[in-house]
Design an enzyme around this catalytic site. Sequence first.
Site, PDB file in Angstrom:
ATOM      1  N   ALA A 174      -2.264  -7.059  -2.994  1.00 44.27           N
ATOM      2  CA  ALA A 174      -3.154  -5.598  -4.077  1.00 44.27           C
ATOM      3  C   ALA A 174      -4.372  -6.346  -3.801  1.00 44.27           C
ATOM      4  O   ALA A 174      -5.121  -6.002  -3.026  1.00 44.27           O
ATOM      5  CB  ALA A 174      -3.520  -6.670  -5.649  1.00 44.27           C
ATOM      6  N   GLY A 227       1.568  -8.507  -2.546  1.00 48.66           N
ATOM      7  CA  GLY A 227       1.910  -7.868  -3.861  1.00 48.66           C
ATOM      8  C   GLY A 227       3.337  -6.927  -2.176  1.00 48.66           C
ATOM      9  O   GLY A 227       3.979  -6.294  -2.739  1.00 48.66           O
ATOM     10  N   GLU A 251       5.845  -8.790  -2.142  1.00 50.15           N
ATOM     11  CA  GLU A 251       6.793  -8.270  -3.293  1.00 50.15           C
ATOM     12  C   GLU A 251       7.497  -6.643  -2.625  1.00 50.15           C
ATOM     13  O   GLU A 251       8.233  -6.156  -3.824  1.00 50.15           O
ATOM     14  CB  GLU A 251       5.875  -8.557  -4.558  1.00 50.15           C
ATOM     15  CG  GLU A 251       5.798  -9.784  -4.548  1.00 50.15           C
ATOM     16  CD  GLU A 251       4.846 -10.061  -5.358  1.00 50.15           C
ATOM     17  OE1 GLU A 251       5.426 -10.415  -6.681  1.00 50.15           O
ATOM     18  OE2 GLU A 251       3.099  -9.482  -5.824  1.00 50.15           O
ATOM     19  N   GLU A 296      -1.232 -15.856  -3.833  1.00 52.36           N
ATOM     20  CA  GLU A 296      -1.616 -16.528  -5.025  1.00 52.36           C
ATOM     21  C   GLU A 296      -2.302 -17.206  -5.426  1.00 52.36           C
ATOM     22  O   GLU A 296      -3.088 -17.316  -5.833  1.00 52.36           O
ATOM     23  CB  GLU A 296      -1.081 -15.540  -5.364  1.00 52.36           C
ATOM     24  CG  GLU A 296      -0.192 -13.691  -5.264  1.00 52.36           C
ATOM     25  CD  GLU A 296       0.502 -13.553  -4.468  1.00 52.36           C
ATOM     26  OE1 GLU A 296       1.234 -12.364  -4.758  1.00 52.36           O
ATOM     27  OE2 GLU A 296       1.586 -14.261  -3.926  1.00 52.36           O
TER      28      GLU A 296
END
Length: 261
Positions: free
Chosen positions: A64, A111, A114, A134
């Site tokens: 992210a 991310g 993911e 994270e």
Amino acid sequence: MNLKYATLKTEHGITTVTLNNPPANTLSSSCIAELRSLFRELARDEETKAIIITGEGRFFVAGADIKEFVSKLGDQKQGLALAQGGQALCDEIEASKKPVIAAINGPALGGGLELAMSCHFRIVSDDATVGLPELKLGLIPAFGGTQRLRNITDTATALDLILTGRSLSAQEAVELKIAQMAVKGEELMKTAAAVASSFIEGKSMTSVRRAVECVVQGASESMEQALERERNRFAELFVTSDAKEGIHAFVEKRKPNFHHS
């Protein structure tokens, strides 16, 4: 479609989505919104029969956009919106009735991993790494990573990788079934295209879409619900022109000429 964060190329029914948000292809809120719209468009695009996602440059997706977090820290509603946006994108990809393949060309972290885990099939370059770091930021994976990693591996392995935040090599990712295969970097896109082609070549897209739906949606249903979906989709296919063509072609020992209807 006018894209800012990706480029598209369609050949032989396979659309390659190349993420292009330098320097590390991070998933900002605007990038996520664009990709969600793109996948909705690809779902309607009759020319697209399978999809490959890869990254431009050195990264697949570094994660992210952490810089975007700075102005939103301390606001729980903003945090919730960030997580909802990322989860919605990954859900959109996973729910695609067209096969989606992640061609992981470089680091896929946070991310990025993911997003890759929401794809139906994952091929990783032998020099790439994957991980969910994270917790080192005081956060947790929130684009579906805690659940998809557990489902792909197991609870203990998911906890190990999330709590340590360690990165895995390509071979380790394959051993843990996070990726289905590792190949040399120069072979990555050729291999991804060959896999995508094997999923759709000689098949009716009407049945391909229903097969993907049954497998993906069935994973979150009870066995009873999943079997009901399976028999209903079979019955729907049983009256299609493609089923008639496929069965007759088999009996007549010839290649079928599907019209995807």
